[in-house]
Design a protein around this motif. Sequence first.
Motif, PDB file in Angstrom:
ATOM      1  N   LEU A 196       0.850  -1.191   0.000  1.00 30.02           N
ATOM      2  CA  LEU A 196       0.000   0.000   0.000  1.00 30.02           C
ATOM      3  C   LEU A 196       0.884   1.239   0.000  1.00 30.02           C
ATOM      4  O   LEU A 196       1.782   1.364   0.832  1.00 30.02           O
ATOM      5  CB  LEU A 196      -0.900   0.008   1.236  1.00 30.02           C
ATOM      6  CG  LEU A 196      -1.653  -1.294   1.554  1.00 30.02           C
ATOM      7  CD1 LEU A 196      -2.467  -1.130   2.829  1.00 30.02           C
ATOM      8  CD2 LEU A 196      -2.545  -1.704   0.386  1.00 30.02           C
ATOM      9  N   HIS A 197       0.612   2.149  -0.927  1.00 31.22           N
ATOM     10  CA  HIS A 197       1.425   3.360  -1.070  1.00 31.22           C
ATOM     11  C   HIS A 197       0.682   4.564  -0.490  1.00 31.22           C
ATOM     12  O   HIS A 197      -0.426   4.889  -0.921  1.00 31.22           O
ATOM     13  CB  HIS A 197       1.729   3.626  -2.545  1.00 31.22           C
ATOM     14  CG  HIS A 197       2.566   2.557  -3.187  1.00 31.22           C
ATOM     15  ND1 HIS A 197       3.863   2.769  -3.598  1.00 31.22           N
ATOM     16  CD2 HIS A 197       2.286   1.254  -3.484  1.00 31.22           C
ATOM     17  CE1 HIS A 197       4.349   1.662  -4.134  1.00 31.22           C
ATOM     18  NE2 HIS A 197       3.409   0.729  -4.080  1.00 31.22           N
ATOM     19  N   PHE A 198       1.305   5.205   0.491  1.00 31.30           N
ATOM     20  CA  PHE A 198       0.772   6.435   1.081  1.00 31.30           C
ATOM     21  C   PHE A 198       1.837   7.509   0.899  1.00 31.30           C
ATOM     22  O   PHE A 198       2.753   7.629   1.719  1.00 31.30           O
ATOM     23  CB  PHE A 198       0.458   6.237   2.562  1.00 31.30           C
ATOM     24  CG  PHE A 198      -0.541   5.151   2.840  1.00 31.30           C
ATOM     25  CD1 PHE A 198      -1.895   5.410   2.798  1.00 31.30           C
ATOM     26  CD2 PHE A 198      -0.118   3.858   3.134  1.00 31.30           C
ATOM     27  CE1 PHE A 198      -2.829   4.410   3.051  1.00 31.30           C
ATOM     28  CE2 PHE A 198      -1.026   2.852   3.395  1.00 31.30           C
ATOM     29  CZ  PHE A 198      -2.388   3.123   3.345  1.00 31.30           C
ATOM     30  N   ARG A 202       5.659   3.100   1.734  1.00 32.82           N
ATOM     31  CA  ARG A 202       5.109   1.871   1.173  1.00 32.82           C
ATOM     32  C   ARG A 202       4.949   0.846   2.282  1.00 32.82           C
ATOM     33  O   ARG A 202       5.941   0.428   2.897  1.00 32.82           O
ATOM     34  CB  ARG A 202       6.017   1.297   0.088  1.00 32.82           C
ATOM     35  CG  ARG A 202       6.028   2.108  -1.201  1.00 32.82           C
ATOM     36  CD  ARG A 202       7.096   3.152  -1.232  1.00 32.82           C
ATOM     37  NE  ARG A 202       8.442   2.553  -1.295  1.00 32.82           N
ATOM     38  CZ  ARG A 202       9.542   3.214  -0.980  1.00 32.82           C
ATOM     39  NH1 ARG A 202       9.462   4.485  -0.560  1.00 32.82           N
ATOM     40  NH2 ARG A 202      10.736   2.638  -1.070  1.00 32.82           N
ATOM     41  N   ALA A 203       3.697   0.488   2.547  1.00 34.39           N
ATOM     42  CA  ALA A 203       3.407  -0.487   3.596  1.00 34.39           C
ATOM     43  C   ALA A 203       3.248  -1.864   2.959  1.00 34.39           C
ATOM     44  O   ALA A 203       2.267  -2.131   2.256  1.00 34.39           O
ATOM     45  CB  ALA A 203       2.141  -0.105   4.353  1.00 34.39           C
ATOM     46  N   GLN A 204       4.204  -2.745   3.210  1.00 31.50           N
ATOM     47  CA  GLN A 204       4.147  -4.101   2.670  1.00 31.50           C
ATOM     48  C   GLN A 204       3.337  -4.971   3.622  1.00 31.50           C
ATOM     49  O   GLN A 204       3.707  -5.151   4.783  1.00 31.50           O
ATOM     50  CB  GLN A 204       5.558  -4.656   2.498  1.00 31.50           C
ATOM     51  CG  GLN A 204       6.391  -3.899   1.471  1.00 31.50           C
ATOM     52  CD  GLN A 204       7.782  -4.480   1.279  1.00 31.50           C
ATOM     53  OE1 GLN A 204       8.222  -5.348   2.027  1.00 31.50           O
ATOM     54  NE2 GLN A 204       8.496  -3.989   0.269  1.00 31.50           N
ATOM     55  N   VAL A 234      10.020   2.123   3.520  1.00 36.38           N
ATOM     56  CA  VAL A 234       9.232   0.893   3.501  1.00 36.38           C
ATOM     57  C   VAL A 234       8.841   0.510   4.922  1.00 36.38           C
ATOM     58  O   VAL A 234       9.693   0.409   5.812  1.00 36.38           O
ATOM     59  CB  VAL A 234      10.018  -0.263   2.848  1.00 36.38           C
ATOM     60  CG1 VAL A 234       9.184  -1.543   2.882  1.00 36.38           C
ATOM     61  CG2 VAL A 234      10.387   0.087   1.413  1.00 36.38           C
ATOM     62  N   LEU A 235       7.539   0.300   5.107  1.00 34.24           N
ATOM     63  CA  LEU A 235       7.013  -0.164   6.379  1.00 34.24           C
ATOM     64  C   LEU A 235       6.779  -1.668   6.255  1.00 34.24           C
ATOM     65  O   LEU A 235       5.917  -2.115   5.489  1.00 34.24           O
ATOM     66  CB  LEU A 235       5.703   0.570   6.701  1.00 34.24           C
ATOM     67  CG  LEU A 235       5.003   0.223   8.013  1.00 34.24           C
ATOM     68  CD1 LEU A 235       5.889   0.583   9.199  1.00 34.24           C
ATOM     69  CD2 LEU A 235       3.676   0.964   8.097  1.00 34.24           C
ATOM     70  N   HIS A 236       7.536  -2.436   6.989  1.00 31.88           N
ATOM     71  CA  HIS A 236       7.482  -3.894   6.854  1.00 31.88           C
ATOM     72  C   HIS A 236       6.436  -4.488   7.802  1.00 31.88           C
ATOM     73  O   HIS A 236       6.668  -4.639   8.996  1.00 31.88           O
ATOM     74  CB  HIS A 236       8.865  -4.499   7.132  1.00 31.88           C
ATOM     75  CG  HIS A 236       9.861  -4.215   6.060  1.00 31.88           C
ATOM     76  ND1 HIS A 236       9.943  -4.966   4.897  1.00 31.88           N
ATOM     77  CD2 HIS A 236      10.808  -3.246   5.952  1.00 31.88           C
ATOM     78  CE1 HIS A 236      10.908  -4.480   4.133  1.00 31.88           C
ATOM     79  NE2 HIS A 236      11.446  -3.435   4.742  1.00 31.88           N
ATOM     80  N   LEU A 237       5.299  -4.832   7.199  1.00 30.25           N
ATOM     81  CA  LEU A 237       4.221  -5.480   7.934  1.00 30.25           C
ATOM     82  C   LEU A 237       3.934  -6.892   7.416  1.00 30.25           C
ATOM     83  O   LEU A 237       3.021  -7.556   7.905  1.00 30.25           O
ATOM     84  CB  LEU A 237       2.929  -4.646   7.830  1.00 30.25           C
ATOM     85  CG  LEU A 237       2.851  -3.387   8.693  1.00 30.25           C
ATOM     86  CD1 LEU A 237       1.809  -2.432   8.123  1.00 30.25           C
ATOM     87  CD2 LEU A 237       2.508  -3.739  10.128  1.00 30.25           C
ATOM     88  N   GLU A 238       4.708  -7.329   6.447  1.00 32.48           N
ATOM     89  CA  GLU A 238       4.388  -8.596   5.786  1.00 32.48           C
ATOM     90  C   GLU A 238       4.431  -9.790   6.739  1.00 32.48           C
ATOM     91  O   GLU A 238       3.715 -10.786   6.547  1.00 32.48           O
ATOM     92  CB  GLU A 238       5.307  -8.841   4.580  1.00 32.48           C
ATOM     93  CG  GLU A 238       6.788  -8.890   4.915  1.00 32.48           C
ATOM     94  CD  GLU A 238       7.475  -7.556   4.764  1.00 32.48           C
ATOM     95  OE1 GLU A 238       8.551  -7.512   4.148  1.00 32.48           O
ATOM     96  OE2 GLU A 238       6.925  -6.555   5.265  1.00 32.48           O
ATOM     97  N   ASN A 239       5.283  -9.702   7.802  1.00 31.27           N
ATOM     98  CA  ASN A 239       5.403 -10.816   8.740  1.00 31.27           C
ATOM     99  C   ASN A 239       4.790 -10.504  10.107  1.00 31.27           C
ATOM    100  O   ASN A 239       4.984 -11.264  11.058  1.00 31.27           O
ATOM    101  CB  ASN A 239       6.882 -11.192   8.928  1.00 31.27           C
ATOM    102  CG  ASN A 239       7.517 -11.656   7.622  1.00 31.27           C
ATOM    103  OD1 ASN A 239       6.915 -12.429   6.879  1.00 31.27           O
ATOM    104  ND2 ASN A 239       8.723 -11.183   7.331  1.00 31.27           N
TER     105      ASN A 239
END
Length: 263
Positions: A196-198, A202-204, A234-239
């Motif tokens: 998601l791009h804000f 970028r929030a992954q 980059v905001l790492h939320l994938e995990n």
Amino acid sequence: MAQKKKMSGKRKRRKQKRAALLFLLLVFFIFACLMLFVFRLRKIEIIKNQYSSDREIADWLGEDKLSSNTIYLWWKYNRDGVELLPSMADISVKLRSPWEAEVNVTEKKFIGRIDWNGSLLYFDMDGIVSLQSADIIGGVPYIEGLSFDASKVKMGEKLPVEDDDVFQGISKAAEEMEQYILIPDKISCNGGDLTLHFGGIRAQIGDSGYEEKIAQIPPILQKMFELYGGQGGVLHLENYDGSSSIRFVPDTAAADQAGQEEQ
């Protein structure tokens, strides 16, 4: 004497039948006149449409010649199973008078838009191509990374992507973002993984667990604005699983690391 009474009774029944037939013909004639001259559409108002114009909807209704009759128009569009324009979710008709109709349109909710043949295509939660327009509709993010055959795109049909499970992911993410009034500028797809791009952030969010992940984004965006201003990263939320840490990598840090690796 009995013979005369019998003949008189037959004549009386024939007269009654003729009278009944004439009455039915008269009723039918009056009904036909009403349908042709009274219940004839002279004015139509289309309300609650945002994406399809009044003219487009009126022309679509007029493709059925019988729709010039208000009773038929009311009957047809107040029942289930009627075929609608791709951008519509529902339609209903109310008669204001025998010659005036109000058409109430419920349009679809779009979850994304893509470029196609010099214009924009909007699709719904099922991936159905529902609207082609040159206008950008607010609140509908641009979707990049979808792989599809542009020659096979058809209005009212599912966008022919290689893996249509991606629509389920985008739809789930859209539902969660709506709760927090989050509107990304863009959504990137890499297989089933979403970003998601804000602005520059970028929030992954990966390919699952969107409820917990997206709930973290609003306060984090606010905090990052306070700490980093308008800096991207980059905001790492994938995990993220509800208890794990969340990492933000500013673009400057990524650039510095790339520079060191080159040396």
